[in-house]
Design an enzyme around this catalytic site. Structure first.
Site, PDB file in Angstrom:
ATOM      1  CE  LYS A 529      -4.425  -1.246   2.127  1.00  0.00           C
ATOM      2  NZ  LYS A 529      -5.338  -0.914   3.250  1.00  0.00           N
ATOM      3  CB  CYS A 632     -23.199 -18.551  31.472  1.00  0.00           C
ATOM      4  SG  CYS A 632     -23.744 -16.932  32.055  1.00  0.00           S
TER       5      CYS A 632
END
Length: 1003
Positions: A529, A632
């Site tokens: 780039k 959980c």
């Protein structure tokens, strides 16, 4: 008890696969390579209205597919190709309209090269619109870019929106009248940039419907109670704050008991509180509420009425504010821009730079305009400000063009799509704080007949020389940095022999970069780039002195970015989310260097100034916080798609990154690996460290692609059938908690297991993605057709093996693991899959989105498409070119102040912009905290220079002599001294610089 893992049952998978339809083709892949095609929810770009998801993925994440299709049908005219027109055109071409038509009667002048990056010296003398076409078309060959020479109001009927950047008020009123009265109305936008001042006017017709005001997802709430009353009271669970507003309309679903509310009728609410609201409905005759229920906001459209320009000039209504320290200035410049139009009509030119005589004429015209609005006194005449306005009114500055180009580009998108709230109707902005502190003489701004003439007539020759001689460090080559590079090249920054622009980025160009990162082309895919961006910037201004690197800015890279490099810099630019931002901040503070920081996300952008001795220190920045969900909830009780995506991303990492990596570490030294795992004081981590390896080389070592398919179906059955069935067996639907309340009450959702079905495309897509990724980790070639690996035989019942009866004997597994390496092929290694966000054809997001959506089906949670899953998973940052252009322009307005020097804190501006609402806010940065001790004062920017011969003991004594209690002395993250742990006598007599050199990683 957690559900245990189901063992492999090959018959189960074979039965499931035998039902599959032989219709899925797969790409040919080399061993261990990524796939070259993938299932996509968006069609291929063969039809102009079919959007290339990979090319426009970041923009799609902001606008959505329907808005993109509306844009692909839209034709837009841009009249006036000065720097502002060029910026608007760039932002619209990369957006993907059907066509952009350019109009300009002017010829290219040398001074245009400081604001229009489509032009070069070879274009001087050519028609400005025609000269822009080739490079504009190069940005996007999928749209039509053309020119119009004879612009009459009747020609405007060919467009959905028209933009004028250099037009007289008389002509503008004529064109706007035609657009306003046309059926259907044509969106008319007039925008100007005059030096450090600019304005926008929008007229989208007598009535304009905004289909999506803010672009946000509909808000939701989980219900805990609904009263039988008139009006009804609704209470939601307190795990999240409700984001509804009074007057919102909502719909209800999944309500038990009071089922009358589940009819999808839109209902109005009021009295919204953090966890409750009032429903404007009589529920006394409804069934009694039992449990459950989801309330969802209904997005409402909004109809706006616009005044035509001829009326709005006399009755402008409210102006959109941007800087509350200048709250009264929009009124003044509403008059000033009309006065400038009158000046140009009377004299056929702009006021001359530095001419007091011309400025006084403009001031007199401003007073005349003021008298024509109502009874006069519309605004207080600020003569100093009007002198500054007049002096630079003939110039088009690139940073101002970038700011207004970003805003106008987004207003055109709104006009063509109805997406987001448009500007209603005037916006004025000025940045006189960017002017040099010392007043300029007429000689300082004399015309030079050079490409920087527009800049010189505002800032003078001295600041232009400082810009050209500057040493600038640009970290990154993304969408914002591409805009900045373009701006710096046009401004002449680092364009002398003394100047130097250094840019670094360790990333490479992907297809998804080609739209917003406009310096890149198809031919650059796979290239570095920074190198490509540097070359592109040099083509804009051949005098740019730039050097590109492909390394990160971090501790350990001081061979390149050493002390001498930092000392010679004038200014640094970096995004807040760039790798190593905390290290960059520390270097800027140590070497007293200004740092211009920014951040863009979708339609929003922020800029933040860090100026030595003037602004505060923000401490470590790091990555933005990621919302954390309880394990959980993620593992067993999800109630949002975000929970499912968190789980799916973790599974991707475990199956295709962590597991292969652990296998390779195990094979390097099996005994050492097993010992290290067993020494961990956590049974769950021990279990994971062993089972991830056994799954790959003992239980399910894949040698053919068919093995991978079998593994994928077994994984499907495990995740969506067996584990869910085990959970619901352990905690059945009627399970009651210790307090007597139903366990499966909101926000928990009771899951339903399901098995693999070849009739469900989502099931097949998941199996494809999982099989291919599994094959990649084993280096197995991918067949041309999924059909080729479907077994012909029929298996026995899938219920043959009960997973609840399975028990894990860790000692037995470890014994087998120790023997396993001898049975593997020589040199056996696995290949971890590195997630690649820019490749839409590698099945990475197909797996994650598929896994999350199937999990959502278990729990009856609304599913999302692959693009939405990528955004919610933070695997992709939504971006549009307009917000990047706006941020880059604002940064460069601050750059003038930094390089000029002498500016006070009051001159600098931090900014926040949201193109959706729209909202553009600027504010003065906060000053640093001052610490006072006896007769000493210091801030985080200050430091003491000590003799390099000073020892650790000498330093402690030096501090104590100044009554400073020493709680610790550190170098980087290493503690050199603490009163808790007395240092050795040897350390106390060792020079501090020598101690620092002894530390790990020191140079």
């Amino acid at each position: 008890m957690l559900p245990s893992k189901r063992p492999a049952t090959k018959k189960t998978e074979e039965k499931a696969l035998s039902e599959s339809e032989p219709s899925l083709k797969m790409p040919k892949m080399e061993t261990g390579s990524s796939s070259s095609a993938a299932a996509s929810g968006i069609p291929s770009p063969s039809d102009p209205l079919e959007i290339d998801e990979e090319l426009y993925c970041r923009q799609l994440a902001v606008y959505g597919i329907e808005t993109m299709r509306k844009l692909a049908r839209s034709n837009v005219l841009i009249s006036g190709l000065s720097g502002l027109g060029a910026e608007i055109a760039k932002n619209l071409v990369v957006t993907g309209l059907k066509s952009v038509t350019l109009h300009d009667d002017e010829s290219v002048q040398l001074r245009d090269l400081s604001s229009n990056f489509f032009l070069s010296e070879d274009d001087v003398g050519k028609n400005r619109a025609l000269a822009c076409v080739p490079k504009l078309q190069e940005l996007n060959h999928a749209i039509s870019v053309s020119t119009l020479t004879d612009l009459k109001p009747s020609k405007l009927s060919d467009f959905q929106a028209v933009v004028f950047t250099d037009i007289s008020l008389e002509k503008a009123i004529e064109c706007d009248d035609y657009c306003h009265n046309h059926e259907p109305p044509i969106a008319f936008i007039k925008a100007e940039v005059r030096g450090l001042f600019g304005n926008i006017f929008c007229d989208f017709g007598p009535e304009f419907t905004v289909v999506d005001v803010n672009g946000a997802e509909p808000h939701m709430g989980i219900i805990s109670f609904i009263s039988n009353s008139n009006p009804a009271e609704v209470i939601c669970f307190d795990n999240e704050v409700l984001k509804f507003q009074d007057g919102d309309h909502v719909v209800f679903s999944e309500v038990l008991g009071m089922t009358e509310l589940n009819d999808q009728k839109h209902r109005r609410i009021k009295d919204v509180a953090p966890q409750s609201f009032t429903l404007e409905e009589d529920t006394t005759s409804f069934g009694r509420y039992e449990k459950g229920g989801i309330v969802t906001q209904v997005k409402q459209s909004k109809v706006l009425k616009f005044k035509p320009l001829r009326d709005a000039l006399k009755d402008p209504g409210e102006f959109l504010p941007c800087d509350y320290s200048k709250f009264d200035k929009p009124q003044l410049f509403h008059l000033a821009f009309q006065a400038l139009d009158k000046f140009r009509n009377d004299f056929g030119r702009f006021p001359a730079a530095g001419s007091s005589e011309d400025a006084e004429k403009l001031i007199n015209f401003t007073g005349e305009v003021d008298g024509n609005i109502g009874d006069g006194g519309f605004a207080e005449i600020d003569t100093k400000l009007l002198h500054q306005f007049a002096s630079g009114s003939g110039a088009v500055l690139n940073p101002m063009a970038a700011v207004f180009g970003g805003i106008v580009g987004e207003e055109v998108v709104k006009a063509c799509s109805g997406k987001f709230h448009p500007l209603h109707q005037f916006f004025y902005f000025q940045s006189v704080e960017s002017l040099p502190v010392e007043p300029l003489n007429p000689g300082d701004v004399e015309p030079q007949n050079c490409r920087y003439e527009d800049q010189i007539c505002i800032f003078g020759h001295k600041l232009q020389k400082k810009l050209e001689d500057a040493k600038v460090f640009l970290v990154g080559s993304g969408v914002l940095e591409c805009e900045l590079l373009k701006n710096l090249a046009l401004m002449g920054v680092c364009c002398s022999a003394e100047g130097k622009l250094t840019i670094t980025d360790d990333n490479f160009i992907e297809k998804s970069n080609l739209r917003q990162q406009f310096l890149f082309r198809d031919r650059n895919i796979g290239e570095a780039k920074s190198t490509v961006a540097a070359d592109a910037a040099t083509s804009i201004n051949p005098n740019l002195h730039i050097e590109a690197f492909q390394i990160q800015v971090r501790s350990g890279e001081e061979d390149v970015f050493n002390d001498a490099f930092w000392r010679h810099l004038d200014v640094v630019n970096a995004q807040l989310n760039v790798k190593g931002i905390d290290y960059i901040l520390s270097r800027c503070f140590y070497f007293q260097k200004p740092l211009l920081m920014s951040q863009i996300l979708g339609t929003t952008c922020d800029t933040l100034m860090v100026i030595p001795h003037l602004t505060q220190h923000f401490g470590p920045v790091g990555d933005p916080p990621v919302e954390q969900f309880p394990l959980c909830v993620v593992d067993f009780f999800p109630h949002k798609i975000d929970h499912c995506l968190t789980w799916a991303n973790r599974e991707f990492e475990n199956l295709f990154v962590e597991a292969p990596d652990r296998v390779n570490r195990f094979l390097e030294d099996p005994s050492d690996y097993i010992s290290a795992v067993l020494n961990i004081d956590d049974d769950h981590i021990i279990h994971e460290g062993i089972t991830l390896v056994t799954d790959c080389i003992l239980d399910h070592r894949c040698q053919t692609f068919n093995d991978c398919v079998v593994w994928a179906v077994q994984t499907f059955q495990e995740k969506f059938y067996y584990l869910v069935r085990q959970l619901t067996s352990q905690i059945p639907k009627d399970f009651v908690s210790d307090d007597g309340s139903p366990f499966w009450s909101a926000p928990k959702r009771f899951p339903e297991p399901f098995q693999f079905s070849s009739a469900d495309p989502a099931h097949i897509s998941f199996i494809m993605a999982a099989s291919i990724l599994r094959a990649e980790t084993f280096g197995i070639p991918i067949p041309d057709s999924f059909n080729d690996v479907l077994p012909d035989n029929t298996a026995t019942d899938v219920e043959a093996s009960d997973p609840f009866d399975q028990r894990v004997d860790l000692d037995d597994i470890i014994t087998k693991l120790r023997e396993c390496p001898e049975k593997l092929p020589p040199g056996f290694q696995m290949k971890p899959v590195e997630f690649e966000k820019g490749d839409n054809k590698n099945y990475h997001m197909d797996f994650i989105a598929g896994l999350a959506n199937l999990r959502a089906r278990n729990y009856r949670i609304p599913e999302v498409d692959k693009l939405k899953a990528k955004v919610l998973s933070r695997r992709m940052i939504p971006l549009i070119s307009s917000s990047a252009a706006l941020a880059a322009g604002l940064l460069c307005l601050e750059l003038y102040k930094v390089l000029a020097g002498g500016h006070s804190l009051e001159d600098y501006r931090d900014s926040h912009a949201d193109l959706v609402t729209p909202a553009y806010l600027e504010d003065e940065p906060l000053s640093p905290k001052v610490t006072e001790h006896q007769d000493m004062y210091w801030t985080v920017w200050d430091h003491w220079d000590l003799d390099e011969e000073i020892t650790l003991g000498g330093l402690i004594q030096w501090l104590e002599e100044r009554d400073l209690n020493v709680y610790g002395i550190s170098c980087g993250s290493i503690l050199l001294f603490s009163p808790i742990h007395e240092p050795s006598v040897e350390w106390l007599h060792t020079r501090v610089v020598d101690l620092a050199r002894m530390l790990p990683g020191s140079r």
